[in-house]
Scaffold this active site. Structure first.
Site, PDB file in Angstrom:
ATOM      1  N   GLN A  20      -9.688   2.186   2.944  1.00 55.22           N
ATOM      2  CA  GLN A  20      -8.550   2.667   3.759  1.00 55.22           C
ATOM      3  C   GLN A  20      -9.068   3.436   4.974  1.00 55.22           C
ATOM      4  O   GLN A  20      -8.541   3.322   6.079  1.00 55.22           O
ATOM      5  CB  GLN A  20      -7.637   3.612   2.949  1.00 55.22           C
ATOM      6  CG  GLN A  20      -7.038   3.015   1.706  1.00 55.22           C
ATOM      7  CD  GLN A  20      -6.172   1.814   1.976  1.00 55.22           C
ATOM      8  OE1 GLN A  20      -5.558   1.697   3.038  1.00 55.22           O
ATOM      9  NE2 GLN A  20      -6.128   0.892   1.045  1.00 55.22           N
ATOM     10  N   ARG A  70       0.827  -1.211   0.000  1.00 56.38           N
ATOM     11  CA  ARG A  70       0.000   0.000   0.000  1.00 56.38           C
ATOM     12  C   ARG A  70       0.858   1.257   0.000  1.00 56.38           C
ATOM     13  O   ARG A  70       0.475   2.267  -0.586  1.00 56.38           O
ATOM     14  CB  ARG A  70      -0.973  -0.028   1.173  1.00 56.38           C
ATOM     15  CG  ARG A  70      -2.059  -1.034   0.896  1.00 56.38           C
ATOM     16  CD  ARG A  70      -3.109  -1.165   1.949  1.00 56.38           C
ATOM     17  NE  ARG A  70      -4.201  -1.969   1.405  1.00 56.38           N
ATOM     18  CZ  ARG A  70      -5.158  -2.507   2.119  1.00 56.38           C
ATOM     19  NH1 ARG A  70      -5.179  -2.345   3.432  1.00 56.38           N
ATOM     20  NH2 ARG A  70      -6.109  -3.211   1.546  1.00 56.38           N
ATOM     21  N   TYR A 127      -7.501   0.860  -6.540  1.00 58.21           N
ATOM     22  CA  TYR A 127      -6.931  -0.473  -6.253  1.00 58.21           C
ATOM     23  C   TYR A 127      -6.101  -0.475  -4.968  1.00 58.21           C
ATOM     24  O   TYR A 127      -5.881   0.566  -4.375  1.00 58.21           O
ATOM     25  CB  TYR A 127      -6.189  -1.060  -7.447  1.00 58.21           C
ATOM     26  CG  TYR A 127      -5.036  -0.309  -8.072  1.00 58.21           C
ATOM     27  CD1 TYR A 127      -4.391   0.752  -7.451  1.00 58.21           C
ATOM     28  CD2 TYR A 127      -4.574  -0.698  -9.331  1.00 58.21           C
ATOM     29  CE1 TYR A 127      -3.322   1.395  -8.067  1.00 58.21           C
ATOM     30  CE2 TYR A 127      -3.497  -0.058  -9.945  1.00 58.21           C
ATOM     31  CZ  TYR A 127      -2.884   0.988  -9.297  1.00 58.21           C
ATOM     32  OH  TYR A 127      -1.840   1.620  -9.888  1.00 58.21           O
ATOM     33  N   GLU A 128      -5.697  -1.664  -4.549  1.00 61.26           N
ATOM     34  CA  GLU A 128      -5.029  -1.834  -3.242  1.00 61.26           C
ATOM     35  C   GLU A 128      -5.906  -1.313  -2.105  1.00 61.26           C
ATOM     36  O   GLU A 128      -5.405  -0.783  -1.130  1.00 61.26           O
ATOM     37  CB  GLU A 128      -3.671  -1.112  -3.210  1.00 61.26           C
ATOM     38  CG  GLU A 128      -2.534  -1.852  -3.874  1.00 61.26           C
ATOM     39  CD  GLU A 128      -2.177  -3.171  -3.222  1.00 61.26           C
ATOM     40  OE1 GLU A 128      -2.551  -3.375  -2.060  1.00 61.26           O
ATOM     41  OE2 GLU A 128      -1.573  -3.999  -3.909  1.00 61.26           O
ATOM     42  N   GLY A 129      -7.221  -1.440  -2.247  1.00 64.64           N
ATOM     43  CA  GLY A 129      -8.149  -0.934  -1.243  1.00 64.64           C
ATOM     44  C   GLY A 129      -8.537   0.490  -1.582  1.00 64.64           C
ATOM     45  O   GLY A 129      -7.684   1.381  -1.614  1.00 64.64           O
TER      46      GLY A 129
END
Ligand SMILES: Cc1cc2nc3c(=O)[nH]c(=O)nc-3n(C[C@H](O)[C@H](O)[C@H](O)COP(=O)(O)OP(=O)(O)OC[C@H]3O[C@@H](n4cnc5c(N)ncnc54)[C@H](O)[C@@H]3O)c2cc1C
Length: 607
Positions: free
Chosen positions: A450, A296, A443-445
């Site tokens: 988050q 992240r 993306y990546e949360g």
């Protein structure tokens, strides 16, 4: 066209003057391996690779995109040659143990290298970038056989890796993963299912791709506790490491996307693909999230990258393009009009970009030092130290990822605006930066995820506010010596202290509200994250300003007086024009959830 120039002066200022990287590397026991001369040589070499090789491919790669034909993906012209140079220079192994062919340098150098590569050409950077998650997972959870078969080729860059989480029905909510893993009776497994949106899932840069896949065993409990982690190699790997027959995983298509067109986003079909279990059964999600913090941070870098590249393009344009006269009188009387850069509104946009790029860089470089400590503990199997650093990094990560990617998008938009109508035209590349930046908040949360992670898990559930108490204490310690100073530094110190206190008050109030109404956490989360981000960036701007002022007072430093003055002036801009946004976020975070939820969804549309 925004040709990239590595901001080496800023990088060195942060590393040597603000964050004492030499001292930090000495503390890691890496003083010799990562000596100032070595680090400098790495920065210089990475800069020239990024400026000379990757940056010229940025626009052309974005225009051409990837080609899909009969299950194969061809990357844009020039990518193969650029990737071969990447491998030949050993860039992938920079921060991995020598045992697997790496150069044994601290992980922070890998993040710095990623920043340069990503700014020059984010889409290209994703091919080796995704491998990092794969390598880290195998380093931590692979058995010796898996490590010796796969790690040397991943670390050299001869093969790349992927992370296969997302399925058509779920991205954020991995409890819904349906991909099945059936034991084949010989200790291996057969994977069946479809994964979508898999970055670097298929391409022509390497002969083999190693997929890390989330799937369910037949006896798996429902939800996240029933997910296991598997390794699926595109080609089966023989015991001597040679590539064997093609595994039963194929690329069904690639996505046509808004941006990062040169990065292949694949639909992967697993039709009984032979797989190896990684880690313990049913504990796959835990394992997958092991190094998610660093992944992240890798995506947080994307915010800084797009802010920097867009700023470089916009600044060059604003110095050359002329429009009307400055309100206080002609600034360039021998020219037909004054340059854009004289106008306050253009300055507002440029300084916002600069503040985000340099402030974000400082946030990343500070977190990278924590990542060094985390990895050192992980490789040494020091569980207690690992947990400690993971906890701290776990607090920074959602702020960095959520806040910096949102701000990076804003900065990219300002870059386009500075160029007026020309910013909207493809050949200048500024609109490509905006399109590329857009994915980073998803993306990546997503930012929403988050925000929930920060407020719900890290702040309320896991630490009951302790992480905020500790961090705000650090802020106040930094500000204290300047509290009574006159001038801009004193004002920054007082403003920072006040917002640190408010951060704790906000946390307490949200905590109390959430006891009465659980929905309050979700309702406050985004604004809480943005408040945290603005204050964290203010901390780093104040720190940079204090260091710059000290250099000016001493009358000497590695940089010019103009550089240090510009640092203080940008910090001033940040405190006066960006930080006040935090107060609106604080106010909004405290509003009742009811306003968001009271309207029945049937009545949301007025059609
Ligand atoms: C270009 C690209 C590359 C990608 N690369 C990869 C990859 O390499 N590997 C991989 O596995 N995946 C990858 N992804 C998938 C990506 O990680 C997911 O798209 C992302 O996590 C969001 O999931 P989703 O699309 O299913 O959205 P959803 O989960 O359906 O979310 C939709 C919206 O609802 C919000 N939301 C969802 N649940 C909640 C909740 N409980 N509370 C509040 N808000 C909520 C989200 O914030 C979002 O705004 C990629 C995606 C793209 C577009």
């Amino acid at each position: 066209m925004p040709l990239y120039k590595a901001p080496l002066r800023d990088m060195r200022f942060l590393m040597n003057e603000v964050l004492d990287y030499p001292g930090h590397y000495a503390q890691l026991g890496a003083a010799e391996r990562a000596s100032p001369d070595t680090v400098d040589a790495i920065l210089e070499a990475a800069a020239s690779y990024c400026e000379d090789v990757l940056s010229p491919l940025y626009l052309s790669g974005g225009e051409e995109g990837c080609h899909f034909e009969a299950g194969m993906v061809r990357t844009p012209t020039g990518y193969q040659a650029a990737y071969q140079q990447f491998v030949a220079a050993g860039w992938q192994g920079l921060s991995y143990p020598a045992q697997y062919g790496g150069q044994d340098l601290p992980m922070s150098l890998n993040l710095l290298k990623s920043e340069m590569m990503g700014t020059a050409n984010w889409a290209f950077n994703m091919y080796p970038g995704l491998s990092i998650g794969c390598i880290n997972t195998l380093m931590q959870y692979g058995n010796e056989e898996v490590k010796s078969l796969y790690l040397p080729r991943l670390v050299s860059g001869e093969w790349t890796g992927t992370m296969c989480l997302t399925e058509p029905q779920c991205g954020s909510d991995l409890a819904q993963v349906r991909t099945q893993a059936r034991p084949t009776g010989d200790g291996r497994f057969a994977i069946t299912g479809t994964k979508i949106f898999i970055s670097s899932g298929e391409h022509d840069l390497t002969d083999n791709i190693v997929h890390i896949v989330l799937a369910r065993l037949p006896d798996a409990p429902a939800g996240t506790r029933g997910i296991s982690l598997f390794l699926v190699s595109k080609h089966l790997v023989q015991s001597d490491g040679r590539l064997g027959e093609r595994n039963r995983v194929s690329c069904g298509s690639i996505e046509h996307k808004m941006g990062i067109a040169a990065s292949a986003t694949a639909v992967l079909n697993f039709d009984g693909a032979i797989a190896t279990l990684i880690g313990e059964p049913h504990k796959g999600l835990e394992a997958m999230f092991t190094f998610m913090n660093t992944a992240r941070i890798g995506t947080a870098i994307q915010g800084v990258a797009h802010a920097e590249l867009s700023f470089q393009g916009a600044l060059a344009y604003a110095k050359e393009r002329r429009s009307m006269r400055s309100l206080s009188g002609k600034k360039e009387p021998d020219q037909v009009a004054d340059a854009l850069v004289w106008h306050p509104d253009v300055r507002r946009m440029l300084l916002t970009q600069k503040a985000i790029a340099e402030g974000g860089r400082a946030m990343i470089y500070a977190a990278a030092q924590r990542a060094d400590l985390l990895y050192t503990a992980a490789w040494a199997k020091d569980e207690a130290a690992y947990q400690h650093h993971d906890g701290l990094l776990g607090f920074y990560t959602p702020i960095l990822k959520g806040f910096l990617t949102e701000m990076g998008l804003e900065a990219a938009n300002h870059g386009m605006q500075v160029m007026g109508g020309h910013g909207y035209i493809r050949e200048h590349g500024m609109e490509q930066i905006v399109r590329d930046a857009r994915i980073a908040t998803l993306y990546e949360g997503t930012t929403g995820i988050q925000a929930l992670d920060l407020l719900g898990r890290k702040v309320l559930l896991q630490t009951q506010g302790r992480c905020v108490r500790d961090y705000t204490r650090q802020i106040r310690t930094l500000a204290r010596p300047q509290l009574w100073s006159k001038g801009p530094l004193g004002r920054m110190a007082r403003s920072l202290t006040w917002r640190a206190i408010q951060w704790r008050v906000l946390t307490l109030r949200v905590m109390l509200q959430a006891r009465r109404d659980k929905e309050q956490v979700g309702a406050a989360a985004y604004d809480y994250l943005m408040y945290s981000g603005y204050v964290m960036m203010a901390y780093h701007w104040a720190q940079m300003a204090f260091v710059a002022q000290a250099a000016l007072t001493r009358g000497q430093g590695p940089e010019s007086q103009g550089f240090y003055k510009a640092k203080i002036e940008t910090a001033q801009f940040y405190f006066e024009r960006l930080l006040p946004r935090a107060d609106a976020h604080r106010h909004m975070a405290l509003q009742p959830a009811q306003t968001l939820l009271q309207t029945p969804s049937d009545h949301l549309a007025a059609t």
